[in-house]
Scaffold this motif. Structure first.
Motif, PDB file in Angstrom:
ATOM      1  N   GLY A 155       0.922  -1.215   0.116  1.00  0.00           N
ATOM      2  CA  GLY A 155      -0.102   0.012  -0.172  1.00  0.00           C
ATOM      3  C   GLY A 155       0.752   1.150  -0.046  1.00  0.00           C
ATOM      4  N   PHE A 156       2.012   1.359   0.551  1.00  0.00           N
ATOM      5  CA  PHE A 156       3.055   2.304   0.592  1.00  0.00           C
ATOM      6  C   PHE A 156       4.375   2.112   0.060  1.00  0.00           C
ATOM      7  CE2 PHE A 156      -0.238   3.197   3.674  1.00  0.00           C
ATOM      8  CZ  PHE A 156      -0.654   4.631   3.611  1.00  0.00           C
ATOM      9  N   VAL A 157       4.416   1.958  -1.239  1.00  0.00           N
ATOM     10  CA  VAL A 157       5.705   1.646  -1.852  1.00  0.00           C
ATOM     11  C   VAL A 157       6.690   2.709  -2.237  1.00  0.00           C
ATOM     12  CG1 VAL A 157       4.757  -0.647  -2.898  1.00  0.00           C
ATOM     13  CG2 VAL A 157       4.962   1.577  -4.403  1.00  0.00           C
ATOM     14  N   GLY A 158       6.088   4.137  -2.072  1.00  0.00           N
ATOM     15  CA  GLY A 158       7.065   5.343  -2.185  1.00  0.00           C
ATOM     16  C   GLY A 158       6.716   5.749  -3.461  1.00  0.00           C
ATOM     17  N   LYS A 159       6.695   7.083  -3.668  1.00  0.00           N
ATOM     18  CA  LYS A 159       6.244   8.021  -4.871  1.00  0.00           C
ATOM     19  C   LYS A 159       7.288   8.799  -5.140  1.00  0.00           C
ATOM     20  CE  LYS A 159       4.076  11.781  -2.310  1.00  0.00           C
ATOM     21  NZ  LYS A 159       2.733  12.433  -2.126  1.00  0.00           N
ATOM     22  N   THR A 160       8.761   8.858  -4.785  1.00  0.00           N
ATOM     23  CA  THR A 160       9.944   9.298  -5.325  1.00  0.00           C
ATOM     24  C   THR A 160      10.346   8.558  -6.443  1.00  0.00           C
ATOM     25  OG1 THR A 160      10.394  10.153  -3.203  1.00  0.00           O
ATOM     26  CG2 THR A 160      12.042  10.339  -4.779  1.00  0.00           C
ATOM     27  N   ARG A 161      10.537   9.311  -7.672  1.00  0.00           N
ATOM     28  CA  ARG A 161      11.302   8.566  -8.623  1.00  0.00           C
ATOM     29  C   ARG A 161      12.665   8.225  -8.299  1.00  0.00           C
ATOM     30  NH1 ARG A 161      11.644  11.646 -14.484  1.00  0.00           N
ATOM     31  NH2 ARG A 161      13.073  13.059 -13.074  1.00  0.00           N
ATOM     32  N   ILE A 162      13.193   6.859  -8.566  1.00  0.00           N
ATOM     33  CA  ILE A 162      14.232   6.283  -8.026  1.00  0.00           C
ATOM     34  C   ILE A 162      15.408   7.165  -8.555  1.00  0.00           C
ATOM     35  CG2 ILE A 162      15.619   4.136  -7.789  1.00  0.00           C
ATOM     36  CD1 ILE A 162      13.271   4.008  -6.177  1.00  0.00           C
ATOM     37  N   ILE A 163      15.115   7.313  -9.904  1.00  0.00           N
ATOM     38  CA  ILE A 163      16.585   8.068 -10.456  1.00  0.00           C
ATOM     39  C   ILE A 163      16.806   9.463  -9.687  1.00  0.00           C
ATOM     40  CG2 ILE A 163      14.934   9.290 -12.109  1.00  0.00           C
ATOM     41  CD1 ILE A 163      18.624   7.936 -12.804  1.00  0.00           C
ATOM     42  N   ASP A 164      15.504  10.164  -9.250  1.00  0.00           N
ATOM     43  CA  ASP A 164      15.952  11.433  -8.802  1.00  0.00           C
ATOM     44  C   ASP A 164      16.484  11.195  -7.292  1.00  0.00           C
ATOM     45  OD1 ASP A 164      14.816  12.580 -10.755  1.00  0.00           O
ATOM     46  OD2 ASP A 164      12.605  12.715  -9.667  1.00  0.00           O
ATOM     47  N   ALA A 165      16.154  10.235  -6.563  1.00  0.00           N
ATOM     48  CA  ALA A 165      16.518   9.993  -5.357  1.00  0.00           C
ATOM     49  C   ALA A 165      18.046   9.547  -5.178  1.00  0.00           C
ATOM     50  CB  ALA A 165      15.635   8.644  -4.579  1.00  0.00           C
ATOM     51  N   LEU A 166      18.543   8.576  -6.054  1.00  0.00           N
ATOM     52  CA  LEU A 166      19.813   8.041  -6.113  1.00  0.00           C
ATOM     53  C   LEU A 166      20.727   9.047  -7.018  1.00  0.00           C
ATOM     54  CD1 LEU A 166      19.245   4.449  -7.212  1.00  0.00           C
ATOM     55  CD2 LEU A 166      19.555   5.313  -4.885  1.00  0.00           C
ATOM     56  N   SER A 167      20.234   9.860  -7.753  1.00  0.00           N
ATOM     57  CA  SER A 167      21.248  11.056  -8.341  1.00  0.00           C
ATOM     58  C   SER A 167      21.383  11.944  -7.204  1.00  0.00           C
ATOM     59  CB  SER A 167      20.619  11.723  -9.566  1.00  0.00           C
ATOM     60  OG  SER A 167      20.301  10.612 -10.435  1.00  0.00           O
TER      61      SER A 167
END
Length: 363
Positions: A155-167
């Motif tokens: 139900g809560f997998v996250g909504k941040t783009r992974i590319i944005d988070a890791l970059s």
């Protein structure tokens, strides 16, 4: 190997945001694929000129990524100050004396709704869980409990783009840049190998993915195609289930053995002075000589750990066994592992079937 949970000792409740699992395939933002091979490897956008970008492009070239393609991906990533702010808030606070921290932590996960939702998730995914239990030797309730604690059963997998988070964490957060640039490398390899648009997957602010919140390095090492469709997709419950089971098995899960047993303590002062936690190591005889004994069977075991939980009204003691230690490989926290254990037992009991060790109520 690390996943999001190993970064933050008390887990990720309240940090992850978003809703349900979504497809990461055939997403629209694939413009970087159209860049001709002759294009220069210039980075524009938020990370133009950032420390580490040129070295990362060279690093990815060794993985078979043309420099212009890597540059195009980084150019499309966004720097998120909110991610940096959240990372800076993760420093653990020092606490002295019992204050009921375990009781509060436990209450986040051991609710009637969470247990009911776990039973429902189990019933929806009965076949995948049964196959995972048979193949890897991990009981379904522990797989379900991990997914429940990590993402509320998807139900809560996250909504941040992974590319944005890791970059952001690779190029704008020097304190952890080495670690996160490795995760960014693994993420781009994952998107290439699985045929994913690198701008599509969404997850936690630290780059953890899917129902089981694997970091990209964990995906590389432990994710499996449990559905048999030719892809490893952690947003798919079937693959997430198989991947959690594989993770546990690879870390030494002992099928049929208990996880933890409540301890009887005859001398609280002695127990309080002892080293405790999943890293502690004692023989049962040594614990007995100090007035500490298991309430139930510890199975076939050698060394055990003494687990001290800061419960409301005073410390609560358990004996941690090998499988308890395995759960801490997912998140290096006694509270996390105990929450997974107790939630698993509660889900199993409510669904019906062997319940394992009885859960004593917390004071």
């Amino acid at each position: 190997m690390r996943i999001l949970s190993t970064l933050f000792a008390l887990g990720c409740l309240g940090i992850l945001a978003g809703c349900g699992s979504t497809s990461t395939r055939d997403a629209p933002n694939s413009a970087y694929r159209a860049i001709p091979a002759s294009a220069t490897a210039n980075v524009s956008g938020d990370f133009a000129g950032s420390p580490g970008v040129s070295a990362f492009i060279q690093r990815m070239e060794r993985q078979g990524f043309p420099p212009n393609r890597t540059a195009a991906i980084i150019s499309g990533a966004q720097r998120k100050q909110s991610i940096i702010d959240l990372m800076d808030r993760q420093a653990p606070s020092r606490k002295t004396g019992p204050n009921g921290a375990w009781t509060r932590y436990r209450a986040k996960f051991l609710t009637d709704q969470s247990i009911d939702n776990g039973v429902s998730f189990w019933r929806r995914n009965e076949a995948a869980l049964s196959r995972a239990a048979s193949r890897y030797g991990v009981p379904p309730e522990y797989i379900v409990a991990i997914i429940g604690v990590e993402t509320r059963y998807g139900g809560f997998v996250g909504k941040t783009r992974i590319i944005d988070a890791l970059s952001t964490l690779s190029f704008a957060y020097p304190r952890r840049a080495d670690y996160f640039s490795g995760e960014l490398e693994n993420f781009l390899i994952m998107t290439r190998d699985e045929g994913l648009d690198p701008f599509a997957p969404q997850g936690s602010f630290a780059g953890a993915m899917g129902l089981c919140q694997f970091m990209p390095s964990s995906f590389h090492d432990y994710a499996v195609d449990h559905t048999g469709d030719g892809h490893r997709d952690l947003w798919n419950p079937g693959d997430a289930i198989g991947s959690v089971a594989n993770y546990f098995a690879r870390h030494g899960w002992q099928p049929g053995e208990p996880v933890a047993v409540r301890a009887r303590v005859s001398s609280p002062g002695t127990a309080e002075a002892m080293k405790a936690g999943f890293k502690s190591s004692y023989s049962l005889g040594e614990l007995s000589s100090r007035g500490i004994s298991p309430v139930g069977s510890v199975g076939r075991t050698g060394q055990v750990s003494l687990i001290r939980l800061d419960a409301r009204g005073g410390y609560e003691y358990w004996i941690g066994l090998k499988n308890f230690y395995v759960i801490t490989r997912y998140n290096h926290s006694n509270y996390y592992a105990m929450a997974v254990y107790q939630l698993a037992q509660a889900i199993r009991a409510r669904k019906g079937g062997p319940s394992g060790t009885r859960i004593s109520s917390t004071r």
